[in-house]
Design an enzyme around this catalytic site. Sequence first.
Site, PDB file in Angstrom:
ATOM      1  N   ASN A   1      -7.068  -0.788   6.669  1.00  0.00           N
ATOM      2  CA  ASN A   1      -6.860  -1.474   8.156  1.00  0.00           C
ATOM      3  C   ASN A   1      -5.196  -2.052   8.085  1.00  0.00           C
ATOM      4  O   ASN A   1      -4.600  -2.121   9.128  1.00  0.00           O
ATOM      5  CB  ASN A   1      -7.714  -2.867   8.268  1.00  0.00           C
ATOM      6  CG  ASN A   1      -7.053  -3.783   9.127  1.00  0.00           C
ATOM      7  OD1 ASN A   1      -7.234  -3.507  10.214  1.00  0.00           O
ATOM      8  ND2 ASN A   1      -6.467  -4.858   8.923  1.00  0.00           N
TER       9      ASN A   1
ATOM     10  N   SER B   1      -6.197   4.719  16.311  1.00  0.00           N
ATOM     11  CA  SER B   1      -5.853   4.207  17.507  1.00  0.00           C
ATOM     12  C   SER B   1      -5.950   5.092  18.576  1.00  0.00           C
ATOM     13  O   SER B   1      -5.876   6.275  18.440  1.00  0.00           O
ATOM     14  CB  SER B   1      -4.335   3.674  17.441  1.00  0.00           C
ATOM     15  OG  SER B   1      -4.089   3.400  18.769  1.00  0.00           O
TER      16      SER B   1
ATOM     17  N   VAL C   1       0.866  -1.317   0.007  1.00  0.00           N
ATOM     18  CA  VAL C   1      -0.101   0.028   0.161  1.00  0.00           C
ATOM     19  C   VAL C   1       0.656   1.298   0.036  1.00  0.00           C
ATOM     20  O   VAL C   1       0.323   2.372  -0.133  1.00  0.00           O
ATOM     21  CB  VAL C   1      -0.792   0.199   1.347  1.00  0.00           C
ATOM     22  CG1 VAL C   1      -1.863  -1.178   1.220  1.00  0.00           C
ATOM     23  CG2 VAL C   1      -0.115   0.066   2.627  1.00  0.00           C
TER      24      VAL C   1
ATOM     25  N   ILE D   1      -6.594  -4.782  21.710  1.00  0.00           N
ATOM     26  CA  ILE D   1      -7.374  -5.869  21.289  1.00  0.00           C
ATOM     27  C   ILE D   1      -6.756  -7.410  21.224  1.00  0.00           C
ATOM     28  O   ILE D   1      -5.523  -7.279  21.197  1.00  0.00           O
ATOM     29  CB  ILE D   1      -7.752  -5.576  19.710  1.00  0.00           C
ATOM     30  CG1 ILE D   1      -8.376  -4.237  19.629  1.00  0.00           C
ATOM     31  CG2 ILE D   1      -8.925  -6.684  19.147  1.00  0.00           C
ATOM     32  CD1 ILE D   1      -9.712  -4.080  20.443  1.00  0.00           C
TER      33      ILE D   1
ATOM     34  N   TYR E   1       3.969   5.891  15.398  1.00  0.00           N
ATOM     35  CA  TYR E   1       2.820   5.366  15.240  1.00  0.00           C
ATOM     36  C   TYR E   1       1.654   6.387  15.625  1.00  0.00           C
ATOM     37  O   TYR E   1       0.583   6.439  15.047  1.00  0.00           O
ATOM     38  CB  TYR E   1       2.520   4.229  16.442  1.00  0.00           C
ATOM     39  CG  TYR E   1       1.328   3.425  16.316  1.00  0.00           C
ATOM     40  CD1 TYR E   1       1.037   2.496  15.189  1.00  0.00           C
ATOM     41  CD2 TYR E   1       0.496   3.448  17.296  1.00  0.00           C
ATOM     42  CE1 TYR E   1      -0.072   1.966  15.175  1.00  0.00           C
ATOM     43  CE2 TYR E   1      -0.774   2.684  17.029  1.00  0.00           C
ATOM     44  CZ  TYR E   1      -1.012   1.850  16.031  1.00  0.00           C
ATOM     45  OH  TYR E   1      -2.133   1.096  15.888  1.00  0.00           O
ATOM     46  N   ALA E   2       1.766   7.092  16.862  1.00  0.00           N
ATOM     47  CA  ALA E   2       0.799   7.997  17.256  1.00  0.00           C
ATOM     48  C   ALA E   2       0.753   9.287  16.269  1.00  0.00           C
ATOM     49  O   ALA E   2      -0.434   9.658  15.907  1.00  0.00           O
ATOM     50  CB  ALA E   2       1.453   8.863  18.619  1.00  0.00           C
ATOM     51  N   ALA E   3       1.612   9.645  15.552  1.00  0.00           N
ATOM     52  CA  ALA E   3       1.675  10.575  14.721  1.00  0.00           C
ATOM     53  C   ALA E   3       0.898  10.010  13.381  1.00  0.00           C
ATOM     54  O   ALA E   3      -0.150  10.996  12.700  1.00  0.00           O
ATOM     55  CB  ALA E   3       3.238  11.174  14.054  1.00  0.00           C
ATOM     56  N   SER E   4       0.991   8.946  13.026  1.00  0.00           N
ATOM     57  CA  SER E   4       0.193   8.368  11.779  1.00  0.00           C
ATOM     58  C   SER E   4      -1.054   8.230  12.075  1.00  0.00           C
ATOM     59  O   SER E   4      -1.956   8.392  11.270  1.00  0.00           O
ATOM     60  CB  SER E   4       0.899   6.816  11.175  1.00  0.00           C
ATOM     61  OG  SER E   4       0.652   6.045  12.431  1.00  0.00           O
ATOM     62  N   LYS E   5      -1.329   7.859  13.240  1.00  0.00           N
ATOM     63  CA  LYS E   5      -2.969   7.572  13.700  1.00  0.00           C
ATOM     64  C   LYS E   5      -3.491   8.874  13.879  1.00  0.00           C
ATOM     65  O   LYS E   5      -4.672   8.991  13.410  1.00  0.00           O
ATOM     66  CB  LYS E   5      -3.080   6.562  14.839  1.00  0.00           C
ATOM     67  CG  LYS E   5      -2.499   5.136  14.553  1.00  0.00           C
ATOM     68  CD  LYS E   5      -3.162   4.676  13.290  1.00  0.00           C
ATOM     69  CE  LYS E   5      -2.798   3.072  13.182  1.00  0.00           C
ATOM     70  NZ  LYS E   5      -3.500   2.481  12.172  1.00  0.00           N
TER      71      LYS E   5
END
Length: 255
Positions: free
Chosen positions: A89, A153, A63, A198, A165-169
């Site tokens: 996803n 997230s 992707v 999860i 990860y935080a920046a992307s989400k």
Amino acid sequence: MNIKNKTIVITGGAQGLGFSMAKSFIKQGAHIALIDMCNQQLDDAVIELSSDINKVISYVADVTKEDEVIKTFNLINNDFGSIDILINNAGITRDGMLVKVKDDQVVERMSLKQFQSVIDVNLTGVFLCGREAASYMIENSEVSSGVIINMSSICRAGNIGQTNYAASKAGVVALTTTWAKELGRFNIRVGAIAPGVIDTQMTRAMKPQAQDRMIQGTSVGRFGSADEIAHTAQYIIENDFFTGRVIEIDGGIRI
């Protein structure tokens, strides 16, 4: 939107949350297009999802590669005749501190590669897939509506060790609200889901003590299930008044 007979594209769909959503939607009569990078996992997923009534086709694609995304969505539209729903996803983590300090000295820093790899999959991949799906949805907007669901997230608010990860989400939520405003006139709704912790292969691989700490941080006293995430996606699809918002499903996690 009624899920039955709709074409649902799921990125990262050969395993984890993506595959769980595919299993849920196939039971409700949807046609499924799975995008992932692992050929074997895709083959296994298609075998498990196979139905005499519903069409299930897999596509190997990265992707983060624009040419692969363009080609794949063109194939999907040709194979199924339309793209009704996209679930963005696919995602990765490459956790680490921005700077690691020992005895008042910086001993390690998050590398640009570590940062960029997560941004490429979790944000650029969402952009590319969303753009291509929206293009085909617009072309079909006179006879059908469209739905795009982006996986964010609860970490989008910031979390230690997850700069990338935080920046992307957080960016995923910004895309969601922007697209909802831009695409609404074409009868396309856009929503986001922000899961907490999860029950997946990743969480099961954690040490029991770490699992216990995370469970104790929730109000419900347990991890969420993949089925509950699928149910949340179903709500967004079926509720025609929902757009431009993010649903947090985290068991009342206490930060």
